[in-house]
Design a protein around this motif. Structure first.
Motif, short mmCIF file in Angstrom:
data_model
loop_
_atom_site.label_atom_id
_atom_site.label_comp_id
_atom_site.label_asym_id
_atom_site.label_seq_id
_atom_site.Cartn_x
_atom_site.Cartn_y
_atom_site.Cartn_z
N TYR A 212 6.62 37.91 -3.21
CA TYR A 212 7.77 38.81 -3.39
C TYR A 212 8.63 38.79 -2.12
O TYR A 212 9.85 38.68 -2.19
CB TYR A 212 7.23 40.21 -3.66
CG TYR A 212 8.21 41.27 -4.13
CD1 TYR A 212 9.11 41.04 -5.17
CD2 TYR A 212 8.19 42.55 -3.56
CE1 TYR A 212 9.97 42.05 -5.61
CE2 TYR A 212 9.03 43.56 -4.00
CZ TYR A 212 9.92 43.30 -5.02
OH TYR A 212 10.75 44.30 -5.47
N THR B 223 18.06 37.65 -13.78
CA THR B 223 17.23 38.86 -13.77
C THR B 223 17.80 39.90 -14.75
O THR B 223 18.23 40.98 -14.34
CB THR B 223 17.19 39.48 -12.35
OG1 THR B 223 18.55 39.52 -11.86
CG2 THR B 223 16.33 38.71 -11.42
N LEU C 95 15.64 42.18 -7.79
CA LEU C 95 14.17 42.30 -7.82
C LEU C 95 13.70 43.39 -6.88
O LEU C 95 12.73 44.11 -7.17
CB LEU C 95 13.52 40.96 -7.46
CG LEU C 95 13.65 39.85 -8.51
CD1 LEU C 95 13.11 38.53 -7.97
CD2 LEU C 95 12.91 40.23 -9.80
N ARG D 249 9.94 44.42 -16.69
CA ARG D 249 8.56 43.90 -16.59
C ARG D 249 8.09 43.89 -15.13
O ARG D 249 6.95 44.21 -14.84
CB ARG D 249 8.49 42.48 -17.17
CG ARG D 249 8.33 42.49 -18.70
CD ARG D 249 7.82 41.15 -19.21
NE ARG D 249 8.79 40.07 -19.00
CZ ARG D 249 9.82 39.83 -19.82
NH1 ARG D 249 10.00 40.57 -20.89
NH2 ARG D 249 10.65 38.84 -19.57
N VAL D 250 9.00 43.56 -14.22
CA VAL D 250 8.63 43.56 -12.80
C VAL D 250 8.29 44.98 -12.35
O VAL D 250 7.27 45.21 -11.68
CB VAL D 250 9.78 42.95 -11.94
CG1 VAL D 250 9.57 43.23 -10.45
CG2 VAL D 250 9.89 41.45 -12.19
N MET E 87 4.70 46.18 -11.03
CA MET E 87 4.57 46.79 -9.71
C MET E 87 3.73 48.08 -9.84
O MET E 87 2.79 48.30 -9.06
CB MET E 87 5.96 47.09 -9.15
CG MET E 87 6.00 47.69 -7.77
SD MET E 87 5.47 46.55 -6.47
CE MET E 87 6.91 45.51 -6.27
N GLY F 73 11.49 46.75 -7.85
CA GLY F 73 10.30 47.21 -7.13
C GLY F 73 10.40 48.71 -6.83
O GLY F 73 9.41 49.45 -7.00
N SER G 123 3.37 39.55 -6.80
CA SER G 123 3.75 38.22 -7.29
C SER G 123 3.93 38.14 -8.81
O SER G 123 4.30 37.08 -9.33
CB SER G 123 2.69 37.19 -6.87
OG SER G 123 1.47 37.50 -7.50
N THR G 124 3.70 39.25 -9.52
CA THR G 124 3.67 39.16 -10.99
C THR G 124 5.07 39.10 -11.61
O THR G 124 5.93 39.93 -11.30
CB THR G 124 2.94 40.40 -11.56
OG1 THR G 124 1.74 40.57 -10.84
CG2 THR G 124 2.63 40.22 -13.03
N GLY G 125 5.26 38.12 -12.48
CA GLY G 125 6.46 38.08 -13.33
C GLY G 125 7.76 37.77 -12.61
O GLY G 125 8.85 38.05 -13.13
N LEU G 126 7.69 37.17 -11.42
CA LEU G 126 8.93 36.90 -10.69
C LEU G 126 9.58 35.61 -11.20
O LEU G 126 8.88 34.61 -11.41
CB LEU G 126 8.64 36.77 -9.19
CG LEU G 126 8.00 37.99 -8.54
CD1 LEU G 126 7.64 37.68 -7.08
CD2 LEU G 126 8.97 39.18 -8.60
#
Ligand code: BGC
Length: 495
Positions: free
Chosen positions: A314, A51, A408, A58-59, A63, A412, A290-293
């Motif tokens: 997530y 990460t 992560l 990007r996360v 978000m 967020g 759920s985006t970009g994880l």
């Protein structure tokens, strides 16, 4: 903390565990190298779970974008951005006796609090914690709510001492219900779906307050739900009672979620029905993000085998219910394809959820040179006899999964802060801003918490970070729900 891939070692003379008749571990010496094939597998895992700041950025941006899309229209994004109907937060003036019920995991809590207004604040609190029998998590809605009403009745029967109900009043309760609910008013809401392993039939699509009220009536309990809140909202209210700068609340426990104070003019889906306060609390339900994880085959397999495949991605990557299970899946593969534990075929390790997140925490905190606690956990959980090289690999896997989760989660939080700041420049970074945190994962897993803080610092940089305080608000959601029951009381406020 092992950050780098441990080279395979010949662990001559390292101890392993066998239980003696008395249950105490007996030390046995034997030699076994960690197979070379584990090294590349571990490196691959670390690469996939990495990460670095650009990924976190990007996360955070995704978000923020998903938040906006969810505020624009219901169903606009993975994030439901639920209207909580909490338009004002506790002021400190609240007075009287109020109850709270906190249902959100395998335990629920009942609590009563005597509030004394600005001068006396919290005069007294009492609470009781009850474990929900496993079968009720898979039973019917009536069975679950009857059980809760029974415990609540017993608890209310023991009221006395410093707790006084003003005459002519019914007892009022703040109901913290920590699952996704489409709130229809401050005291009603429809369960969208269960999460965190609950599969109670007959509740989804129903008003959970009505379910509780009906069960209370069946029990003859004279109590009224005056506020239905998510645990994040309860935490925000509880923390704000003591500190005016609290703007965001995050739960990192069995499940995960965040809520925050939003300006009503930034919520298009209100369609002009904005409260006069100009602000309201939004329950993001960020577990569904759920985006970009950065996900691995272990995450995908766990998701496919779950009771809610494709949902709460997530949450499945960062929360306490799942971290142990991800590590278990990695260990199964490494013991099968890489002979991590030699020729042993650890059957017990094949049972889903046998390895729990508190086990990871225990293993990562093992500072003994032979990693004796790691050996004991592996033995106790799966009957595995391990040597020190394998234990080092296990700790390294725990660290990899906890690091990804913590970082992560930090991204967020930054996503939410950035979204708020973009809408009102200076609102967040121009002054002291507090993020109230609660949940067993955040509270007990030190390394995870450190990784979270590290990611926030990485993303914000030292200048912006100075104004952001991430604070543990322990068990604030119970008092918070009681406070919201007070501010939404049907009786004339004596505050
Ligand atoms: C639920 C949320 C809750 C969170 C933390 C999630 O599984 O969907 O409503 O706030 O867990 O308890």
């Amino acid at each position: 903390m092992l950050m780098a891939c441990s080279p395979p070692k010949m662990a001559l003379g390292s101890p392993s565990f066998r239980r003696s008749a008395s249950g105490m571990p007996r030390i046995r010496m034997f030699a076994r190298p960690v197979p070379v094939s584990v090294g590349p597998m571990l490196r691959e895992l670390k690469k996939e779970c990495d990460t670095p700041v650009p990924v976190l950025r990007r996360v955070a941006e995704a978000m923020a974008a998903d938040m906006r899309a969810g505020l624009a229209v219901d169903g606009g994004s993975d994030l439901k951005m639920i209207l909580s109907y909490v338009h004002s937060l506790p002021t400190g003036d609240e007075k009287g006796l109020f109850y709270a019920l906190d249902l959100g995991g395998t335990n629920f809590r009942v609590l009563r609090v005597q509030l004394g207004g600005k001068d006396d604040r919290v005069i007294a609190t009492e609470f009781e914690q009850v474990t929900i029998p496993q079968e009720l998590m898979f039973g019917t809605s009536e069975e679950l709510f009857d059980f809760i009403a029974l415990k609540l009745t017993n608890f209310a029967a023991n009221e006395g001492g410093k707790f006084h109900l003003s005459s002519g009043r019914m007892r009022e309760i703040g109901f913290t219900f920590s699952f996704p609910v489409r709130q229809t008013s401050i005291d009603s809401g429809i369960l969208i779906k269960w999460t965190k392993g609950f599969a109670v039939s007959g509740t989804a699509g129903k008003d959970v307050v009505a379910c509780l009220n009906e069960a209370m009536v069946r029990r003859g309990l004279d109590m009224r739900v005056s506020a239905l809140v998510n645990d994040t909202v309860g935490t925000l209210a509880g923390a704000r009672y003591w500190d005016d700068d609290v703007m965001v609340a995050v739960i990192l426990g069995t499940g995960t979620n965040a809520c925050y104070v939003e300006r009503t003019d930034a919520i298009p889906k209100l369609n002009g029905h904005a409260p006069s306060s100009g602000t309201t609390i939004i329950n993001t339900e960020w577990g569904a993000f759920s985006t970009g994880l950065p996900l691995t085959e272990f995450d995908r397999d766990m998701d496919a085998a779950s009771i809610n495949p494709g949902e709460q991605i997530y949450e499945k990557t960062i929360s306490g219910m799942y971290l142990g299970e991800i590590v278990r899946r990695v260990l199964v593969k490494m013991s099968k394809d890489g002979e991590l534990f030699g020729r042993q075929s650890p059957e017990k390790l094949h049972t889903p959820f046998t390895l729990r997140t508190p086990d990871l925490c225990k293993m990562q905190n093992d500072s003994s040179s032979d990693l004796l606690a790691v050996g004991a956990v592996l033995y106790d959980v799966a009957g595995i006899e391990s040597e020190v090289g394998a234990r080092e690999v296990v700790v390294d896997i725990c660290d990899t999964i906890a690091r990804r989760g913590g970082r992560l989660a930090g991204a967020g939080i930054v996503g939410i802060l950035q979204k708020m700041e973009e809408d009102s420049s200076g609102l967040i970074f121009g002054k002291r801003t507090v993020v109230a945190m609660d949940g067993g994962l955040y509270e007990n897993y030190t390394q995870y918490r450190d990784y979270l803080h590290e990611a926030v610092a990485d993303l914000l940089g030292p200048e912006l970070c100075r104004n952001v305080v991430i604070e543990h608000s322990k068990d604030g959601s119970g008092i918070g729900a009681a406070l919201l029951a007070a501010s939404n009381s049907k009786y004339d406020h004596d505050f």
